[in-house]
Design a protein around this motif. Structure first.
Motif, PDB file in Angstrom:
ATOM      1  N   SER A  18       0.834  -1.199   0.000  1.00 16.50           N
ATOM      2  CA  SER A  18       0.000   0.000   0.000  1.00 16.50           C
ATOM      3  C   SER A  18       0.873   1.255   0.000  1.00 16.50           C
ATOM      4  O   SER A  18       0.590   2.223  -0.718  1.00 16.50           O
ATOM      5  N   MET A  19       1.937   1.237   0.782  1.00 14.44           N
ATOM      6  CA  MET A  19       2.846   2.388   0.827  1.00 14.44           C
ATOM      7  C   MET A  19       3.555   2.570  -0.518  1.00 14.44           C
ATOM      8  O   MET A  19       3.767   3.701  -0.975  1.00 14.44           O
ATOM      9  N   ALA A  20       3.906   1.472  -1.178  1.00 15.61           N
ATOM     10  CA  ALA A  20       4.553   1.555  -2.495  1.00 15.61           C
ATOM     11  C   ALA A  20       3.607   2.158  -3.530  1.00 15.61           C
ATOM     12  O   ALA A  20       4.031   2.958  -4.377  1.00 15.61           O
ATOM     13  N   VAL A  21       2.336   1.792  -3.479  1.00 20.32           N
ATOM     14  CA  VAL A  21       1.341   2.360  -4.402  1.00 20.32           C
ATOM     15  C   VAL A  21       1.203   3.865  -4.155  1.00 20.32           C
ATOM     16  O   VAL A  21       1.177   4.662  -5.098  1.00 20.32           O
ATOM     17  N   THR A  22       1.154   4.251  -2.886  1.00 20.52           N
ATOM     18  CA  THR A  22       1.042   5.668  -2.539  1.00 20.52           C
ATOM     19  C   THR A  22       2.288   6.434  -2.995  1.00 20.52           C
ATOM     20  O   THR A  22       2.185   7.529  -3.545  1.00 20.52           O
ATOM     21  N   ALA A  23       3.466   5.849  -2.784  1.00 22.29           N
ATOM     22  CA  ALA A  23       4.710   6.499  -3.206  1.00 22.29           C
ATOM     23  C   ALA A  23       4.739   6.674  -4.722  1.00 22.29           C
ATOM     24  O   ALA A  23       5.199   7.708  -5.229  1.00 22.29           O
ATOM     25  N   ASN A  24       4.237   5.697  -5.455  1.00 20.90           N
ATOM     26  CA  ASN A  24       4.164   5.799  -6.911  1.00 20.90           C
ATOM     27  C   ASN A  24       3.237   6.942  -7.328  1.00 20.90           C
ATOM     28  O   ASN A  24       3.537   7.683  -8.270  1.00 20.90           O
ATOM     29  N   ASN A  25       2.124   7.092  -6.623  1.00 23.00           N
ATOM     30  CA  ASN A  25       1.205   8.198  -6.919  1.00 23.00           C
ATOM     31  C   ASN A  25       1.885   9.547  -6.699  1.00 23.00           C
ATOM     32  O   ASN A  25       1.776  10.449  -7.525  1.00 23.00           O
ATOM     33  N   VAL A  26       2.577   9.679  -5.575  1.00 24.07           N
ATOM     34  CA  VAL A  26       3.245  10.943  -5.266  1.00 24.07           C
ATOM     35  C   VAL A  26       4.340  11.228  -6.295  1.00 24.07           C
ATOM     36  O   VAL A  26       4.511  12.366  -6.732  1.00 24.07           O
ATOM     37  N   ALA A  27       5.070  10.206  -6.709  1.00 24.13           N
ATOM     38  CA  ALA A  27       6.138  10.390  -7.692  1.00 24.13           C
ATOM     39  C   ALA A  27       5.590  10.843  -9.038  1.00 24.13           C
ATOM     40  O   ALA A  27       6.293  11.518  -9.797  1.00 24.13           O
ATOM     41  N   ASN A  28       4.353  10.511  -9.340  1.00 28.36           N
ATOM     42  CA  ASN A  28       3.758  10.849 -10.635  1.00 28.36           C
ATOM     43  C   ASN A  28       2.777  12.013 -10.570  1.00 28.36           C
ATOM     44  O   ASN A  28       1.989  12.209 -11.498  1.00 28.36           O
ATOM     45  N   VAL A  29       2.830  12.790  -9.501  1.00 26.58           N
ATOM     46  CA  VAL A  29       1.872  13.888  -9.348  1.00 26.58           C
ATOM     47  C   VAL A  29       1.986  14.899 -10.486  1.00 26.58           C
ATOM     48  O   VAL A  29       0.988  15.511 -10.878  1.00 26.58           O
ATOM     49  N   ASN A  30       3.157  15.072 -11.070  1.00 23.96           N
ATOM     50  CA  ASN A  30       3.338  16.037 -12.164  1.00 23.96           C
ATOM     51  C   ASN A  30       3.400  15.380 -13.540  1.00 23.96           C
ATOM     52  O   ASN A  30       3.806  16.015 -14.511  1.00 23.96           O
ATOM     53  N   THR A  31       2.998  14.118 -13.636  1.00 26.42           N
ATOM     54  CA  THR A  31       2.981  13.419 -14.915  1.00 26.42           C
ATOM     55  C   THR A  31       1.618  13.610 -15.566  1.00 26.42           C
ATOM     56  O   THR A  31       0.598  13.169 -15.028  1.00 26.42           O
ATOM     57  N   ASP A  32       1.606  14.283 -16.694  1.00 25.63           N
ATOM     58  CA  ASP A  32       0.341  14.551 -17.386  1.00 25.63           C
ATOM     59  C   ASP A  32      -0.371  13.250 -17.727  1.00 25.63           C
ATOM     60  O   ASP A  32       0.235  12.308 -18.231  1.00 25.63           O
ATOM     61  N   GLY A  33      -1.676  13.195 -17.437  1.00 26.59           N
ATOM     62  CA  GLY A  33      -2.503  12.043 -17.777  1.00 26.59           C
ATOM     63  C   GLY A  33      -2.396  10.876 -16.816  1.00 26.59           C
ATOM     64  O   GLY A  33      -3.105   9.881 -16.991  1.00 26.59           O
TER      65      GLY A  33
END
Length: 128
Positions: A18-33
């Motif tokens: 769950s933490m890895a999924v959340t970290a992936n979301n945060v890492a992609n916050v500025n990725t369009d789409g």
């Protein structure tokens, strides 16, 4: 006692995912789409522990922003045009809350394992 340890171990694995999924979301916050994901947890086999039942993508639309792109006109020259681009739909506040929940659950399950280990050590000391 081993049931408590195995249940806590399965929860530690689920919290790590769950933490890895959340970290992936945060890492992609500025990725369009980019579409954020959420790890869904459920009770483990035989009602013991916790496991990740699925990872679900949030299909809601992200905000739109204007972007200047170069487009070829009829004469073959490139000229700037405005275009709308969908940004990611990651909500950093929600991701922060998820990280706090996961880290607290992780700490609680580590405490269960530590306590079970101490209890086993005390029991063995009494037998010797």
């Amino acid at each position: 006692m081993t049931d408590a340890i195995s249940a806590a171990q399965s929860a530690l694995g689920a919290m790590s995912t769950s933490m890895a999924v959340t970290a992936n979301n945060v890492a992609n916050v500025n990725t369009d789409g980019y579409k954020s994901q959420d790890a869904r947890l459920s009770t483990g086999p035989d009602g013991q522990g916790t496991q990740v039942s699925s990872i679900v993508e949030d299909t809601s639309a992200g905000a739109l922003r204007a972007e200047t792109v170069a487009a070829e006109n009829q004469a073959g020259a490139y000229e700037p045009q405005m275009d709308m681009v969908e940004m990611s739909n990651v909500d950093l506040v929600r991701q922060n809350v998820n990280m706090i929940q996961d880290s607290r659950a992780f700490e609680a399950n580590v405490a269960v394992i530590r306590t079970a280990d101490e209890m086993a050590g005390t029991l063995l000391d009494l037998r010797v």
